[in-house]
Design an enzyme around this catalytic site. Structure first.
Site, PDB file in Angstrom:
ATOM      1  N   ASP A 199       0.843  -1.199   0.000  1.00 26.62           N
ATOM      2  CA  ASP A 199       0.000   0.000   0.000  1.00 26.62           C
ATOM      3  C   ASP A 199       0.885   1.258   0.000  1.00 26.62           C
ATOM      4  O   ASP A 199       0.668   2.192  -0.784  1.00 26.62           O
ATOM      5  CB  ASP A 199      -0.906  -0.042   1.240  1.00 26.62           C
ATOM      6  CG  ASP A 199      -1.825   1.150   1.342  1.00 26.62           C
ATOM      7  OD1 ASP A 199      -2.852   1.167   0.637  1.00 26.62           O
ATOM      8  OD2 ASP A 199      -1.513   2.073   2.121  1.00 26.62           O
ATOM      9  N   LYS A 203       1.385   4.261  -2.925  1.00 25.73           N
ATOM     10  CA  LYS A 203       1.217   5.682  -2.582  1.00 25.73           C
ATOM     11  C   LYS A 203       2.465   6.493  -2.932  1.00 25.73           C
ATOM     12  O   LYS A 203       2.351   7.594  -3.487  1.00 25.73           O
ATOM     13  CB  LYS A 203       0.851   5.823  -1.105  1.00 25.73           C
ATOM     14  CG  LYS A 203      -0.570   5.324  -0.811  1.00 25.73           C
ATOM     15  CD  LYS A 203      -0.815   5.181   0.683  1.00 25.73           C
ATOM     16  CE  LYS A 203      -2.274   4.841   0.991  1.00 25.73           C
ATOM     17  NZ  LYS A 203      -2.444   4.422   2.391  1.00 25.73           N
TER      18      LYS A 203
HETATM   19  N1  HSE Z   1      -5.066   0.548   4.562  1.00 29.61           N
HETATM   20  C1  HSE Z   1      -4.732   1.907   4.315  1.00 29.61           C
HETATM   21  C2  HSE Z   1      -3.951   2.438   5.510  1.00 29.61           C
HETATM   22  C3  HSE Z   1      -5.975   2.705   4.119  1.00 29.61           C
HETATM   23  O1  HSE Z   1      -3.920   1.755   6.524  1.00 29.61           O
HETATM   24  O2  HSE Z   1      -3.341   3.476   5.411  1.00 29.61           O
HETATM   25  C4  HSE Z   1      -5.741   4.118   3.673  1.00 29.61           C
HETATM   26  O3  HSE Z   1      -5.194   4.161   2.394  1.00 29.61           O
END
Ligand code: HSE
Length: 416
Positions: A199, A203
């Protein structure tokens, strides 16, 4: 006569339901800023929600949205790539504006979707895809338009920051802290995406593309998660006046980009050290600006939905125009990780007394740390290139094995 703009929300999960809630609760300010009332016409989901306020708006067939001329703005809050990607693409091709919170989608297909939005003179907005409720996409693109961005470094994942904070401050186990983050609605459906760093990788890829104006392939970014971080690492960190944070970092110079995702030891003077729990913090360094920091709720229902709603309003303000944002098809190369430099925190089995010679000959001048009652010690190297460090670590382990001992137990990059 009062006009009204119709929207549809795809996915009634954490974010989708948050968007519905804000559209209702902030109806008046939204109408004022959008120049007309924003009315929710459909909510697309596989499930039924008989007791919810959207019970009569739930639909199960995407075609209903795609073929309804009245629906001008579509929110994608389904997550994942399938069917989010074909649905979003179809909406844009059909001349509808799309707002998404889905970083996986933006990182994988952003270039193509932005291109379609340009061609069709509609908007594809994704403020909520990075940093949850923190304004970062638009500030980076618009407010910092006059800058050459030299570095972006941040804590970009709320779930892992929550876990690391609980482990550090409350001595909680990894598993318990993860469960709490899931209960609070921070974690991805598949929490591997959080804890393995995927994740954060998507980003930082999106932010790097925003900063360079070029396409960044997230697969080119070295990515390491937090699953190997233990309570013992935090004990050393405490001794060193430091903590461990999962960073996504990108350094840009003369068209060359270094980018990585990894847990890093930070000391108390680093502003990111103070970013705890679900909060995210993003430092942006511009060549004229110096460093600015963006801080706020990085995940969770209402903060993330707030960013989605802002995008809906901007789309409503620009129903007939394409507002330029994002990047083009030109590709940005990412340098290999071996070129990056860090200090390295390394835990080694056995006693320093027996290994001092090998440590010094391979890692040079180091600081040594020991925890009471443990058959191991830790070193902190001077700054080295990752490639050099790896070669030294392999040579060290080879020597140790020859002595039928076990060598390096842990390595964490450090900025101390
Ligand atoms: N799973 C992601 C986090 C959600 O914990 O930041 C927000 O993008």
């Amino acid at each position: 006569q009062r006009t009204m703009i119709k929207t549809a929300v795809m996915g009634y999960g954490t974010i989708g339901s948050g968007v519905v809630e804000i559209l209702e609760q902030n109806k008046d300010v939204i109408a004022k800023r959008a120049g007309q009332e924003v009315e929710l016409k459909y909510v697309l989901d596989l499930r039924e929600f008989p007791d919810s306020p959207v019970a009569d708006k739930i639909i199960h067939d995407f075609k209903t949205i795609e073929t309804d001329e009245e629906v001008k703005i579509v929110v994608e809050a389904m997550g994942g790539l399938n069917p989010a990607y074909p649905f979003v693409k179809a909406c844009l091709l059909g001349g509808k504006h799309v707002v998404t919170s889905n970083k996986a989608l933006v990182a994988a297909y952003g270039t193509e979707l932005l291109e379609i939005a340009r061609e069709k003179k509609v908007n594809f907005f994704f403020e909520a895809s990075v940093g949850g409720g923190i304004p970062i996409i638009r500030p980076l693109y618009r407010c910092l338009m006059g800058e050459r961005i030299e570095e972006i470094s941040g804590i970009l994942n709320g779930t892992t920051n929550y876990i690391l904070t609980k482990m550090d401050k409350e001595g909680e186990s990894f598993e318990n802290a993860l469960k709490e983050a899931q209960n609070l609605g921070y974690a991805e459906r598949n929490p591997e995406a959080d804890v393995e760093g995927h994740d954060t990788c998507r980003k930082i890829a999106i932010l790097t593309a925003m900063a360079t104006g070029k396409e960044v392939n997230y697969e080119d970014i070295y990515t390491e998660g937090i699953t190997k971080i233990t309570d013992i690492d935090f004990k050393y960190a405490e001794k060193m006046g430091a903590s461990v944070k999962l960073l996504g970092t990108s350094r840009m110079k003369d068209g060359r980009v270094n980018a990585y995702v990894a847990p890093v030891m930070l000391d108390k003077t680093n502003p990111l050290y103070a970013v705890n729990d679900v909060f995210n913090g993003i430092m942006v360094k511009g060549n004229m600006l110096g460093t600015s920091m963006f801080y706020g709720s990085g995940a969770g229902k209402l903060p993330t939905a707030s960013a989605v709603v802002a995008d809906i309003i901007e789309a409503a303000q620009n129903l007939e125009d394409h507002v330029e944002i994002g990047w083009t098809e030109e590709k940005q190369a990412i340098e290999p990780m071996d070129q990056a430099s860090f200090r390295y925190f390394v835990r080694i089995a056995g006693s320093y007394r027996n290994k001092e010679q090998d440590v010094k000959s391979l890692f040079g001048k180091v600081e040594v740390y020991e925890l009471y009652g443990m058959d191991e010690f830790a070193i902190l190297t001077q700054e080295m290139k990752e490639g050099e460090f790896k070669a030294a670590a392999i040579a060290f382990d080879t020597k140790e094995q020859a002595q039928s001992d076990f060598g390096i137990k842990q390595m964490i990059r450090a900025m101390l």
